[in-house]
Motif scaffolding. Structure first.
Motif, PDB file in Angstrom:
ATOM      1  N   TYR A 268       0.855  -1.179   0.000  1.00  0.00           N
ATOM      2  CA  TYR A 268       0.000   0.000   0.000  1.00  0.00           C
ATOM      3  C   TYR A 268       0.895   1.235   0.000  1.00  0.00           C
ATOM      4  N   TYR A 269       0.429   2.277  -0.684  1.00  0.00           N
ATOM      5  CA  TYR A 269       1.172   3.530  -0.791  1.00  0.00           C
ATOM      6  C   TYR A 269       0.349   4.680  -0.229  1.00  0.00           C
ATOM      7  N   LEU A 270       1.053   5.741   0.114  1.00  0.00           N
ATOM      8  CA  LEU A 270       0.422   7.014   0.433  1.00  0.00           C
ATOM      9  C   LEU A 270       0.905   8.033  -0.584  1.00  0.00           C
ATOM     10  N   HIS A 286       0.101  13.669   7.855  1.00  0.00           N
ATOM     11  CA  HIS A 286       1.060  12.996   6.972  1.00  0.00           C
ATOM     12  C   HIS A 286       2.039  12.147   7.793  1.00  0.00           C
ATOM     13  N   ARG A 287       2.595  12.720   8.842  1.00  0.00           N
ATOM     14  CA  ARG A 287       3.535  11.976   9.696  1.00  0.00           C
ATOM     15  C   ARG A 287       2.845  10.790  10.367  1.00  0.00           C
ATOM     16  N   ARG A 294       4.006   2.130   8.884  1.00  0.00           N
ATOM     17  CA  ARG A 294       5.197   1.366   9.270  1.00  0.00           C
ATOM     18  C   ARG A 294       4.862   0.382  10.395  1.00  0.00           C
ATOM     19  N   ALA A 295       4.092   0.827  11.373  1.00  0.00           N
ATOM     20  CA  ALA A 295       3.714  -0.054  12.486  1.00  0.00           C
ATOM     21  C   ALA A 295       2.861  -1.219  11.982  1.00  0.00           C
ATOM     22  N   GLN A 296       1.959  -0.929  11.048  1.00  0.00           N
ATOM     23  CA  GLN A 296       1.117  -2.003  10.515  1.00  0.00           C
ATOM     24  C   GLN A 296       1.946  -3.024   9.745  1.00  0.00           C
ATOM     25  N   GLY A 297       2.963  -2.549   9.027  1.00  0.00           N
ATOM     26  CA  GLY A 297       3.820  -3.469   8.298  1.00  0.00           C
ATOM     27  C   GLY A 297       4.514  -4.474   9.213  1.00  0.00           C
ATOM     28  N   ILE A 298       4.940  -4.026  10.369  1.00  0.00           N
ATOM     29  CA  ILE A 298       5.583  -4.904  11.349  1.00  0.00           C
ATOM     30  C   ILE A 298       4.593  -5.922  11.880  1.00  0.00           C
TER      31      ILE A 298
END
Length: 302
Positions: A268-270, A286-287, A294-298
């Protein structure tokens, strides 16, 4: 500078001129007919002009009244126009976040309240759509999208999700599962991915991963969220995205008997524009979106 009559009297006179009767003017403003008559009479006295005349049991505008009403109407129209401009400016100030429908329903939508609690004054507009907005033309400020198209604006990877077989606990109650292949004996719910995306992992791929073969699914959905809801209703196992079932797992509405995960084909992209970042609280959003991704990816990778 001439003294301007009270606004309440002007509003009553304007409503009478537009509605054509005291009763209709009163209904529009939410007051009694007597209040309309009193304010209109007061206005005529302040201006020293006969604005209305009695006709039967009602009031009608005199010739001078019609001339005065035409000018008053222009003034109220200008005020209404000013309000429209302000409303549009407020709407433009809202940060517009566009997402795929299931992403909005199952991932970012439930989490956005955390960000709002930290930014109570921020205005945010969320849109779930599978149609990619044109960020350059201002159709959205931020877009969360899946693989494939690279937006002409700025973009960054959010996370790569994984799928895992999940079901309602009632589905397997009384049926102890001893081997991952036992999952394939239950009804299987499938998700049909949009053709413009790289296909997501299917049951046949998951079955191959465990050294088995999968029967054809009797039930399929075009939206991941709908497939997950079907699994919650006990219709079968679904290969659900980890990011989409956090709440269902937390509440116990879904369980994962065997945590064997497969990654999606693409991340997924933003996407965003520099102009979007100029809006109030947009940089903070945005931050937060990047950090949440990033947390979801982990979590998804396990």
């Amino acid at each position: 500078m001439p003294q301007i009559p009270p606004l309440k009297a002007l509003r009553a006179f304007d409503a009478l001129g537009r509605a054509g009767s005291v009763a209709l003017a009163a209904a529009e403003l939410g007051v009694t007919p007597g209040a309309i008559s009193q304010q209109v009479t007061r206005l005529g006295e302040l201006l020293a002009v006969q604005l209305v005349a009695r006709s039967g049991r009602g009031l009608v505008l005199t010739e001078l009244g019609r001339l005065y009403h035409a000018e008053i109407r222009r003034g109220f129209a200008a005020l209404e126009g000013a309000q429209d401009v302000l409303d549009r400016a407020r709407e433009d100030a809202a940060i517009r976040l566009s997402c795929l429908t299931s992403v909005l329903m199952k991932w970012i939508g439930p989490r956005i309240f955390d960000w709002q609690s930290q930014h109570p004054g921020a205005r945010l507009s969320l849109t779930g759509s599978d149609i990619e907005p044109d960020l350059i033309r201002g159709e959205a400020d931020f877009r969360i999208y899946y693989g494939g198209r690279i937006h002409p604006a700025h973009h960054a990877v959010l996370f790569t999700d994984h799928v895992v077989p999940a079901c309602a606990p009632e589905l397997i109650a009384g049926h102890p599962l001893r081997d991952p292949a036992d999952v394939l004996a239950f009804p299987l719910v499938s998700i049909v991915w949009n053709r413009r995306f790289a296909p997501g992992p299917e049951w046949s791929v998951w079955a191959e991963r465990i050294g088995a073969s999968a029967p054809e699914s009797a039930l399929s959905y075009s939206l991941s969220g709908s497939a997950i809801d079907a699994a919650v209703a006990g219709r079968g196992f679904v290969l659900a995205q980890i990011s989409f079932i956090a709440e269902e797992l937390r509440s116990g509405r879904l369980v994962v008997p065997f945590d064997i995960r497969l990654p999606l084909s693409e991340p997924y992209y933003l996407a965003w524009t520099e102009a979007a970042l100029a809006k109030p609280d947009a940089r903070a959003l945005h931050r937060w979106l990047l950090a949440t991704g990033r947390a979801q990816g982990i979590i998804s990778a396990g």
